[in-house]
Enzyme design. Structure first.
Site, mmCIF file in Angstrom:
data_model
loop_
_atom_site.group_PDB
_atom_site.id
_atom_site.type_symbol
_atom_site.label_atom_id
_atom_site.label_comp_id
_atom_site.label_asym_id
_atom_site.label_seq_id
_atom_site.Cartn_x
_atom_site.Cartn_y
_atom_site.Cartn_z
ATOM 1 N N ASP A 14 12.392 4.934 3.854
ATOM 2 C CA ASP A 14 12.695 5.523 5.162
ATOM 3 C C ASP A 14 13.159 4.454 6.154
ATOM 4 O OD1 ASP A 14 12.936 7.692 6.882
ATOM 5 O OD2 ASP A 14 10.904 7.444 7.682
ATOM 6 N N HIS A 31 22.323 3.912 4.845
ATOM 7 C CA HIS A 31 22.071 4.401 3.476
ATOM 8 C C HIS A 31 22.744 3.473 2.456
ATOM 9 C CE1 HIS A 31 20.302 7.876 5.234
ATOM 10 N NE2 HIS A 31 21.415 8.455 5.616
ATOM 11 N N LEU A 125 10.780 -0.352 -18.101
ATOM 12 C CA LEU A 125 10.455 0.271 -16.812
ATOM 13 C C LEU A 125 11.178 1.610 -16.732
ATOM 14 C CD1 LEU A 125 9.496 0.061 -13.743
ATOM 15 C CD2 LEU A 125 11.716 -1.013 -13.306
HETATM 16 C C1 IPE Z 1 11.456 11.219 3.729
HETATM 17 O O1 IPE Z 1 12.114 10.719 4.825
HETATM 18 C C2 IPE Z 1 12.453 11.650 2.676
HETATM 19 C C3 IPE Z 1 13.086 10.566 1.937
HETATM 20 C C4 IPE Z 1 12.817 9.300 2.071
HETATM 21 C C5 IPE Z 1 14.075 10.981 0.970
HETATM 22 P P1 IPE Z 1 12.538 11.672 6.047
HETATM 23 O O2 IPE Z 1 13.164 10.797 7.059
HETATM 24 O O3 IPE Z 1 13.348 12.809 5.559
HETATM 25 O O4 IPE Z 1 11.127 12.225 6.535
HETATM 26 P P2 IPE Z 1 10.623 12.689 7.968
HETATM 27 O O5 IPE Z 1 11.635 13.687 8.484
HETATM 28 O O6 IPE Z 1 10.549 11.484 8.825
HETATM 29 O O7 IPE Z 1 9.274 13.274 7.726
HETATM 30 C C1 IPE Z 2 15.770 7.505 4.651
HETATM 31 O O1 IPE Z 2 16.260 7.064 5.873
HETATM 32 C C2 IPE Z 2 16.853 8.028 3.737
HETATM 33 C C3 IPE Z 2 16.774 9.457 3.466
HETATM 34 C C4 IPE Z 2 15.887 10.280 3.962
HETATM 35 C C5 IPE Z 2 17.771 10.009 2.574
HETATM 36 P P1 IPE Z 2 16.515 8.061 7.069
HETATM 37 O O2 IPE Z 2 17.889 8.610 6.948
HETATM 38 O O3 IPE Z 2 15.451 9.090 7.149
HETATM 39 O O4 IPE Z 2 16.448 7.075 8.313
HETATM 40 P P2 IPE Z 2 15.659 7.302 9.664
HETATM 41 O O5 IPE Z 2 14.257 7.641 9.298
HETATM 42 O O6 IPE Z 2 16.329 8.426 10.366
HETATM 43 O O7 IPE Z 2 15.771 5.999 10.365
HETATM 44 MG MG MG Z 3 13.655 9.175 8.081
#
Ligand code: IPE
Ligand code: IPE
Ligand code: MG
Length: 233
Positions: A14, A31, A125
Site C-alpha cells: 500500500d 504503481h 519459493l
Molecule cells: C489494499 O489497499 C489493497 C491492495 C494492496 C491491493 P487499499 O488501498 O485498496 O486499501 P484501503 O482502501 O486503504 O483499505
Molecule cells: C496500493 O497502493 C496499490 C493497490 C491498491 C493496487 P494505493 O494505490 O492504494 O496507494 P495509496 O494507498 O492510495 O497511497
Molecule cells: Mg491504498
C-alpha cells in the site's frame, strides 16, 4: 520455540498513490515503481528461506477506482508477467494466482495462466499474487460450495470442520501466513486473508510501497523473529 524464519509472508502493498503524489506525479507512476519492491521482496525471501510469499496486488474493491487507474494496473500486471517470467523461472520461483479469476479481463487471465504454467516447476519459493481477491467473497464462496456438497449428500453437516472450510478456499494447499506486512502506514487488513491470518503476526510500516526494499523486508523478518507466538496457550 517459534521458528525464527516465517514459512509464509503475506504483503499488503500500500501507498503507491501517495508516494507518487509526494513526487508530484500521477498515481500510476507509483504503481509502476512498486514493481521493483516486489522484486526486492522476492530476493529477500529467497535468501532468508521463506517458502511462500503472497502479494495483495488487486482487491475486488479496487474495481471501484477510476477506470484509467484500473486499466493501468491491469496493463502493469500483464507487462510484469511477461517481463519477469524468465528470471523467476531461473530463480526456482513458482507463481500462483488467487482470487476470482472469472472476474478479471480475458487478457489478464491469459497472462496469469501463462506465468503459472511457465513457472510450475519452481521449488524454492512460491509467489502468490492475489488478484481480484476479497477474503469475504472467498469465505462466502467456500460456504456455498460446502452447502452444495451437503445437499448432494457428499458431505454431512456434522462432519464439517475448520479444515473443510480451509479446503474450499483459494489458498487451500498453502500454509497460513505467519507474518502479514502492510506498508503505507494504514493499520488494517482491507479484506485480505481474514481466515488464514487468524494467528499471523502483523507488521505495519509507514514506508510507502515503492520505497520498500530488501532491507525493509529483512527488518520485518527480524521483528518477526523477536515475536513470541502463543496461540492462546
Ligand atoms: C489494499 O489497499 C489493497 C491492495 C494492496 C491491493 P487499499 O488501498 O485498496 O486499501 P484501503 O482502501 O486503504 O483499505
Ligand atoms: C496500493 O497502493 C496499490 C493497490 C491498491 C493496487 P494505493 O494505490 O492504494 O496507494 P495509496 O494507498 O492510495 O497511497
Ligand atoms: Mg491504498
Amino acid at each position: 520455540m517459534n521458528s525464527p524464519t516465517p514459512i509464509h509472508v503475506a504483503l499488503i502493498m500500500d501507498g503507491n498513490g501517495r508516494w507518487a503524489a509526494s513526487h508530484g506525479r500521477e498515481r500510476v507512476w507509483g504503481h509502476t515503481n512498486g514493481t521493483e519492491s516486489v522484486r526486492a521482496c522476492i530476493r529477500g525471501a529467497l535468501v532468508a528461506g521463506v517458502r511462500w510469499l503472497t502479494f495483495y496486488a488487486f482487491s475486488t474493491e479496487n474495481w471501484g477506482r477510476p477506470a484509467e487507474e484500473v486499466d493501468a494496473l491491469m496493463e502493469l500486471l500483464c507487462d510484469s508477467v511477461v517481463k519477469e517470467a524468465p528470471e523467476l523461472r531461473a530463480q526456482g520461483v513458482r507463481v500462483k494466482v488467487i482470487g476470482a479469476r472469472g472476474g478479471v479481463p480475458e487478457k489478464v487471465r491469459r497472462h496469469i495462466e501463462q506465468i503459472e504454467s511457465e513457472t510450475a516447476s519452481g521449488e524454492k519459493l512460491t509467489v502468490v499474487l492475489a488478484i481480484n481477491y476479497s477474503s469475504r467473497s472467498e469465505i462466502t464462496r467456500a460456504a456455498s460450495q460446502i452447502a452444495s456438497k451437503a445437499l448432494t449428500g457428499e458431505l454431512s453437516p456434522v462432519m464439517i470442520t475448520e479444515q473443510t472450510l480451509s479446503d474450499q478456499l483459494y489458498t487451500a494447499p498453502m500454509p497460513d501466513p505467519d507474518l502479514v506486512i502492510r506498508t503505507g502506514g494504514e493499520q488494517r487488513l482491507s479484506n485480505f486473508l481474514l481466515w488464514q491470518a487468524a494467528y499471523a503476526e502483523l507488521y505495519f510500516t509507514p514506508v510507502m510501497w515503492p520505497d520498500f526494499d530488501e532491507n525493509h523486508f529483512n527488518e520485518a523478518l527480524a521483528e518477526f523473529a523477536r515475536r513470541e507466538r502463543r496461540y492462546g496457550r
